[in-house]
Design a protein around this motif. Structure first.
Motif, PDB file in Angstrom:
ATOM      1  N   CYS A   2      -3.300  -4.518   6.515  1.00 17.25           N
ATOM      2  CA  CYS A   2      -4.662  -4.868   6.936  1.00 17.25           C
ATOM      3  C   CYS A   2      -5.688  -4.243   6.005  1.00 17.25           C
ATOM      4  CB  CYS A   2      -4.915  -4.438   8.378  1.00 17.25           C
ATOM      5  SG  CYS A   2      -5.010  -2.649   8.601  1.00 17.25           S
ATOM      6  N   GLY A   3      -5.285  -3.224   5.269  1.00 16.26           N
ATOM      7  CA  GLY A   3      -6.188  -2.624   4.296  1.00 16.26           C
ATOM      8  C   GLY A   3      -7.201  -1.654   4.877  1.00 16.26           C
ATOM      9  N   ALA A   4      -7.089  -1.358   6.170  1.00 14.65           N
ATOM     10  CA  ALA A   4      -8.077  -0.474   6.801  1.00 14.65           C
ATOM     11  C   ALA A   4      -8.080   0.912   6.156  1.00 14.65           C
ATOM     12  CB  ALA A   4      -7.805  -0.369   8.300  1.00 14.65           C
ATOM     13  N   VAL A  54      -7.599   4.995  11.572  1.00 10.50           N
ATOM     14  CA  VAL A  54      -7.886   3.556  11.552  1.00 10.50           C
ATOM     15  C   VAL A  54      -6.631   2.683  11.501  1.00 10.50           C
ATOM     16  CG1 VAL A  54     -10.178   3.786  10.513  1.00 10.50           C
ATOM     17  CG2 VAL A  54      -8.179   3.457   9.030  1.00 10.50           C
ATOM     18  N   GLU A  79      -9.818   0.868   2.813  1.00 10.63           N
ATOM     19  CA  GLU A  79     -11.276   0.791   2.931  1.00 10.63           C
ATOM     20  C   GLU A  79     -11.910   2.146   3.245  1.00 10.63           C
ATOM     21  OE1 GLU A  79     -12.269  -2.177   5.874  1.00 10.63           O
ATOM     22  OE2 GLU A  79     -11.226  -3.732   4.744  1.00 10.63           O
ATOM     23  N   VAL A  80     -11.235   2.958   4.074  1.00 11.05           N
ATOM     24  CA  VAL A  80     -11.896   4.195   4.523  1.00 11.05           C
ATOM     25  C   VAL A  80     -11.633   5.406   3.644  1.00 11.05           C
ATOM     26  CG1 VAL A  80     -12.012   3.471   6.946  1.00 11.05           C
ATOM     27  CG2 VAL A  80     -10.056   4.839   6.155  1.00 11.05           C
ATOM     28  N   ARG A 132      -8.368  10.443   8.017  1.00 14.12           N
ATOM     29  CA  ARG A 132      -9.220   9.305   8.346  1.00 14.12           C
ATOM     30  C   ARG A 132      -8.403   8.013   8.393  1.00 14.12           C
ATOM     31  NH1 ARG A 132     -14.788   7.667   5.400  1.00 14.12           N
ATOM     32  NH2 ARG A 132     -15.565   6.331   7.068  1.00 14.12           N
ATOM     33  N   TYR A 175       0.847  -1.195   0.000  1.00 15.68           N
ATOM     34  CA  TYR A 175       0.000   0.000   0.000  1.00 15.68           C
ATOM     35  C   TYR A 175       0.882   1.244   0.000  1.00 15.68           C
ATOM     36  CZ  TYR A 175      -4.028  -2.907   1.246  1.00 15.68           C
ATOM     37  OH  TYR A 175      -5.024  -3.836   1.238  1.00 15.68           O
TER      38      TYR A 175
END
Lengths: 637, 161
Positions: free
Chosen positions: A622-624, A598, A627-628, A594, A582
């Motif tokens: 984790c990809g959090a 997270v 996602e947000v 944001r 990422y």
């Protein structure tokens, strides 16, 4: 309360009709598990409150699931003489407005998603209109009819005929829609052989996976000699991604019970078991109520309908073991032992539960039986294809727009299902494949979109019908990861009794794990194929014999993805954690922070309103953040 | 909860009210036992074996074969994270990781204070709502990593209690 004559049955039906179509308005809330998880209980409570607060003359009832899962919670309003209006995505907050409109004889148009002007009563073959002559309300007619809606257009509802229509806790409502008439007909007008003949003529095949002809199975068990014969309903719906059996049990338990009683009569069985998985508490509750009601009416127990037939049904609960869907394992489990399969022959028809002749069918198969007996095998056989008759219920889930439960005629194409009923791929992504048949099935690629869905066609494509789960996959699903997923599942669920399954699956899972974690090497694909042959050919039961299917179809249709993982250490779909990274696109990042909130690793830093930076050394993928992020600034590569 | 809470009268009670009388199923009784204690205490299994006349080896075989049974004490709230196919393709494993991180579960499945036990389940049959997590009897639909802390908070003791 015992029902002995047709007149008794009609009287119960009349009580049911009064409950189905009361003289005042009836509000129905879909309260199967999916509905409840979406907040149906709160909606139900709010309706009770609001109706009494506004002094509206209406009754509130619970019904099962009509299959419009993506619009839960569903609320239906049926006022005398008017169409039935379905409201979708109703929250407790929206309830007062709906009740207000109702009090004025109006509807809330923006939440109304479907309309029924009457309902089919499949067993009696009549259609009941809701409309009084003078009640053609213009506004209501602007709400689309169910049969005009893509999701319902191609549906033919036999198994799910009562789901979402009746209160599953009311045997009278079931009888009002023709329920137990087929049983009455079988016991009074047909010999057991004639019942089997009717089922054979219908072409009904087992809906649990293998598709064995039901009539033939019944005949074998009837012809077997034994002191006591058993029938079993397999409600151990273990395939991940399939939940049609749960919906039928929660929405219309009596159709399964009636099917079983008819089967018991045909086969000559005096005892039946329903083996339900423990993960389905609501289904167990509905079945418990339904069995008790059927006993009170004398439809179960001694001298059923005065015919001299005795038959009882017991519930047996599973305890979380996928292999118990296999019939010999299931019977071991009912007998109170570990659910390990045994070799066949002898088949259950000769030696099953406690060594006696036993017939096992799954929920959906049993649910078809009353309609076949009522309407005749020839009627049923007109639906479907040459070799696959009738309808099949599919759970359409995954990356699909309309997550739903649909019942369609066999032979319908994947295109009609996915782009018609399903409304296409969610979020405008690209359709990649559809997984059918659970861990015993496979992935059918996008190029086979025009494949007609029946037992043979799915098998030819390398998958199976299975119990009817259809998990739709888009371009962000990694096929190697999915194959690994199924092997991880099967590794945990293999009972360990036979070596090819126990060790073979374990080995294949390790190879797939290596590939997804960047340790794949030349020859791995061939090794997987070789192991697949052994596991398929040498395993004791269906679990092992079909276990290689998910990997064989993914290699067959998506070999390039395997090669990208092995040769280039690259996951084209961006799923396998060890092969992705990422980062943050400074041009798109607005510095809203944001992602920072997270991130569990504090791997993202940056000043407010300025582009942020992600430290790959700290990132656990984790990809959090991905996602947000609302700006598409987190990039996956 | 620990084994000292186990009482003989509980077993008598479960066996006594079992609907199928003498035809009582070992698995059904064990399920009730598990529901009462959230695990299967060793002494209870020994007593059960004696009372039902089933060899202890078979009781143990059943207890270790099925996923719902646990031989070690579990937390007050059972968090079942669905890893069925639909949940898997929608990131169920990420939700599982997030829950474990939130509860500081590095190894093992039960928190030190026995408030939570986390388990993976293979399909709760709510595939249209994926990813799904069930906590006790509550099902949470379309869960995201971001929402996890808020959901877990409902099961934590209220501050100032």
């Amino acid at each position: 309360m015992r029902i002995l004559t047709l007149r008794d049955l009609e009287m119960a039906g009349a009580r049911g009709t009064a409950a189905l179509y009361p003289s005042q308005t009836k509000i129905m809330v879909g309260m199967a598990t999916c509905g409840l998880a979406s907040g149906a209980q709160e909606v139900y409570d709010a309706l009770l409150n609001e109706v009494s607060r506004q002094g509206v003359d209406a009754v509130i009832r619970q019904v099962g699931c009509i299959g419009w899962c993506c619009k839960e919670p569903l609320v239906d309003v049926l006022s005398p003489g008017k169409p039935r209006i379905t409201y979708g995505e109703i929250t407790a907050k929206r309830v007062p407005k709906i009740v207000e409109a109702l009090a004025q004889g109006e509807i809330v148009k923006e939440w109304a998603i479907g309309r029924l002007d009457g309902d089919e009563n499949l067993i009696e073959g009549t259609k009941r209109s809701y409309l009084a002559d003078d009640a053609q309300v213009q506004v209501m007619n602007q709400v689309p009819l169910y049969k005009e809606i893509d999701l319902f257009k191609d549906q033919v509802r036999i198994v799910m005929r009562n789901c979402g229509i009746i209160d599953p806790r009311s045997i009278d409502e079931y009888i009002a829609r023709g329920g137990y008439l087929a049983l009455y007909k079988a016991l009074n007008e047909m010999s057991p052989e004639e019942v089997i003949e009717e089922i054979t003529r219908s072409g009904l095949r087992g809906r649990g996976g293998a598709g064995f002809p039901t009539g033939l199975k019944w005949k074998f068990t009837r012809q077997s000699k034994g002191d006591t014969k058993y029938i079993i309903c397999n409600a151990d719906e273990g395939d991940p991604g399939a939940y049609m059996d749960r919906s039928v049990l929660e929405g219309d338990p009596h159709t399964v019970i009636e099917g079983m009683i008819i089967g018991a009569y045909a086969i000559g069985a005096s005892e039946g078991y329903i083996y339900v998985r423990a993960e389905y508490p609501l289904a167990i509750e509905m079945l418990t109520i339904a069995i008790q009601q059927a006993e009170e009416y004398g439809l179960l127990g001694q001298n059923i309908l005065g015919s001299g037939m005795d038959f009882q049904i017991k519930l047996s609960m599973g305890a979380g073991a996928f292999v118990c869907g296999e019939e010999t394992a299931l019977m071991a489990s009912i007998e109170g032992r570990a659910g390990e399969p045994r070799p066949r022959p002898p088949f259950p028809a000769q030696s099953g539960l406690w060594g006696q002749p036993t017939n096992i069918n799954n929920v959906e198969t049993w649910a078809n039986v009353p309609v076949i007996v009522a309407r005749g095998g020839d009627w049923y056989a007109r639906i479907g294809t040459e070799t696959s008759k009738g309808t099949k219920v599919f759970s359409l889930v995954g990356k699909i727009t309309n997550n739903s439960l649909i019942e369609v005629p066999m032979g319908i194409t994947l295109r009609q299902i996915i782009y018609g009923a399903g409304g296409g791929i969610a979020d405008g992504r690209e359709f990649k494949a559809v997984q059918t048949g659970g861990p015993s099935g496979g992935c059918i690629p996008a190029e086979l979109i025009d494949l007609p869905v029946d037992y043979e066609q799915l098998t030819q494509a390398g998958s199976i019908m299975g119990s009817g789960g259809m998990i739709v996959l888009d371009d962000r699903t990694c096929m190697v990861d999915l194959a690994k997923y199924f092997f991880t599942f099967l590794k945990g669920e293999s009972c360990g009794k036979c070596i090819p399954c126990r060790l073979g699956i374990n080995r294949m899972q390790k190879i797939l794990t290596d590939i997804t974690e960047g340790r794949g090497k030349e020859g791995d694909i061939e090794l997987l194929e070789q192991l697949a042959v052994t596991v398929k050919g040498a395993s004791l039961c269906g679990l092992g014999q079909t276990a290689p299917n998910p990997v064989l179809t993914t290699i067959r249709y998506f070999r390039d993805e395997f090669e990208a993982h092995i040769k280039e250490k690259r996951c084209p779909a961006g799923v396998c954690r060890e092969l992705i990274e990422y980062s943050i696109d400074a041009e798109k990042c607005t510095g809203c922070g944001r992602c920072v909130r997270v991130c569990p690793q504090e791997a993202i830093v940056g000043e407010k309103k300025k582009p942020h930076v992600l430290d790959p050394a700290l990132c656990i993928k984790c990809g959090a953040c991905y996602e947000v992020c609302k700006f598409g600034a987190v990039v996956l590569s | 909860m620990d084994a000292s809470d186990f009482s003989v009268s509980d077993i008598e009670d479960i066996l006594g009210h079992h609907p199928y009388g003498s035809d009582v199923s070992l698995i059904a009784v064990m399920e009730e036992l598990q529901a009462r204690y959230r695990y299967l205490p060793q002494d209870a299994l020994i007593l059960l074996s004696e009372r039902l006349g089933v060899p202890l080896s078979q009781v143990y075989s059943v207890a270790t074969f099925y996923n719902v049974f646990s031989l070690v004490p579990r937390g007050e709230h059972l968090i079942s994270v669905c890893l069925g196919t639909a949940c898997h393709v929608k990131g169920g494993d990420k939700i599982l990781d997030k829950i474990r991180r939130e509860l500081n579960l590095e190894s093992g499945d039960t928190t030190e204070d026995y408030r939570f036990t986390v388990e993976e389940v293979r399909c709760l049959g709510c595939c249209s709502l994926s990813p799904v997590v069930r906590i006790d009897n509550d099902t949470y639909a379309h869960l995201t990593q971001e929402r996890v802390p808020k959901v877990l908070k409902k099961y934590q003791p209220a501050t100032g209690e």
